[in-house]
Scaffold this active site. Sequence first.
Site, mmCIF file in Angstrom:
data_model
loop_
_atom_site.group_PDB
_atom_site.id
_atom_site.type_symbol
_atom_site.label_atom_id
_atom_site.label_comp_id
_atom_site.label_asym_id
_atom_site.label_seq_id
_atom_site.Cartn_x
_atom_site.Cartn_y
_atom_site.Cartn_z
ATOM 1 N N TYR A 66 -30.372 1.068 -33.435
ATOM 2 C CA TYR A 66 -29.777 0.120 -32.659
ATOM 3 C C TYR A 66 -29.993 -0.128 -31.108
ATOM 4 C CZ TYR A 66 -26.832 -1.122 -36.944
ATOM 5 O OH TYR A 66 -26.610 -1.157 -37.976
ATOM 6 N N PHE A 223 -22.845 -7.001 -42.089
ATOM 7 C CA PHE A 223 -23.119 -8.512 -41.554
ATOM 8 C C PHE A 223 -22.082 -9.417 -42.426
ATOM 9 C CE2 PHE A 223 -27.934 -8.576 -40.493
ATOM 10 C CZ PHE A 223 -27.720 -7.747 -39.511
ATOM 11 N N LEU A 225 -19.481 -10.767 -41.360
ATOM 12 C CA LEU A 225 -19.071 -12.061 -40.462
ATOM 13 C C LEU A 225 -20.157 -12.790 -40.100
ATOM 14 C CD1 LEU A 225 -16.061 -10.386 -38.197
ATOM 15 C CD2 LEU A 225 -16.021 -11.467 -40.572
ATOM 16 N N PRO A 230 -20.782 -18.991 -41.591
ATOM 17 C CA PRO A 230 -21.211 -20.559 -41.362
ATOM 18 C C PRO A 230 -21.272 -21.152 -42.885
ATOM 19 C CG PRO A 230 -22.418 -19.178 -40.258
ATOM 20 C CD PRO A 230 -21.578 -18.262 -41.072
#
Length: 294
Positions: A66, A223, A225, A230
């Site tokens: 990351y 992941f 959220l 959508p």
Amino acid sequence: MFSMPKTITIAKNSAHPLTVNRLGYGTMRLTGPEIWGEPANRPEALQILQTAIATGLNFIDTADYYGEDVTNRLIAEALHPYPQDLVICTKVGATRRPDKSWVPFNTPENLRTSIDNNLRTLRQDQIQLVHLRLMGHGPVPLEEQLGAMFDMQREGKILHIGLSNVTREELETGLGLGPIATVENMYSYAQRTTVQLPHGANPGGEEVLDLCEQHGIPLIPFFSLIHGLPKAGNRIAEIARKHNATEAQINIAWLLHKSPWILPIPGTSSLGHLRENLQAAAIQLSSEDMAYLG
């Protein structure tokens, strides 16, 4: 109301079980755009980590790819020396190229390099929990990758080993090779099964949840959220209005109520959103709410 335990135990049948609160924090969003580079607001990133711990959160998920190495360095800067009850979980098996692509980094030598790098940047002598992230069917067999991980566990560099981005078949294979403490897969209210992303397929949590429950293995959704909201549709919005909450909060609450073996790690780069996510743990969904959400 559904019974919702407040804590969860990792490697509960081992000599060194780890009990943590059932809402963690995923650091991926603390990096720059496309999970690359330094955060746009470094002071806020450090404050997010400090606030999370101050409010009782004691499980943090990170990876040396990351940034690269950005989240590990932020964690060490913000929190070291670490609270005794804090569990820092990292991942190995992947790396980033200068073009920001995600590629396997999973030979035994690669994995050892990653573990040593995580130990250095996190300022630790032993990593409590490491997920081996699988990057598709490459040239390095799962047996060889896990063998290297178990070697480092015996050396004391790793306390517990988990698997990430695994199919049901891969998890079954892993369980036959040695103790698997946790599983980290993509999972949310709206995204429950395999999804195709630019860097490959991400197996969903629904495909392995029952197997995790059978073996007492916490499932850690990632992941949840980013990819869930959508597509969430009207039902989650209706339940959100009923509880005077956001859809993101209901998504977290749904995960917490779905199974006592789920440990959500919602990430954010906003201090305000962190506080909203933490508040989601207090939302009590009824059996009727859960049935309506499906």
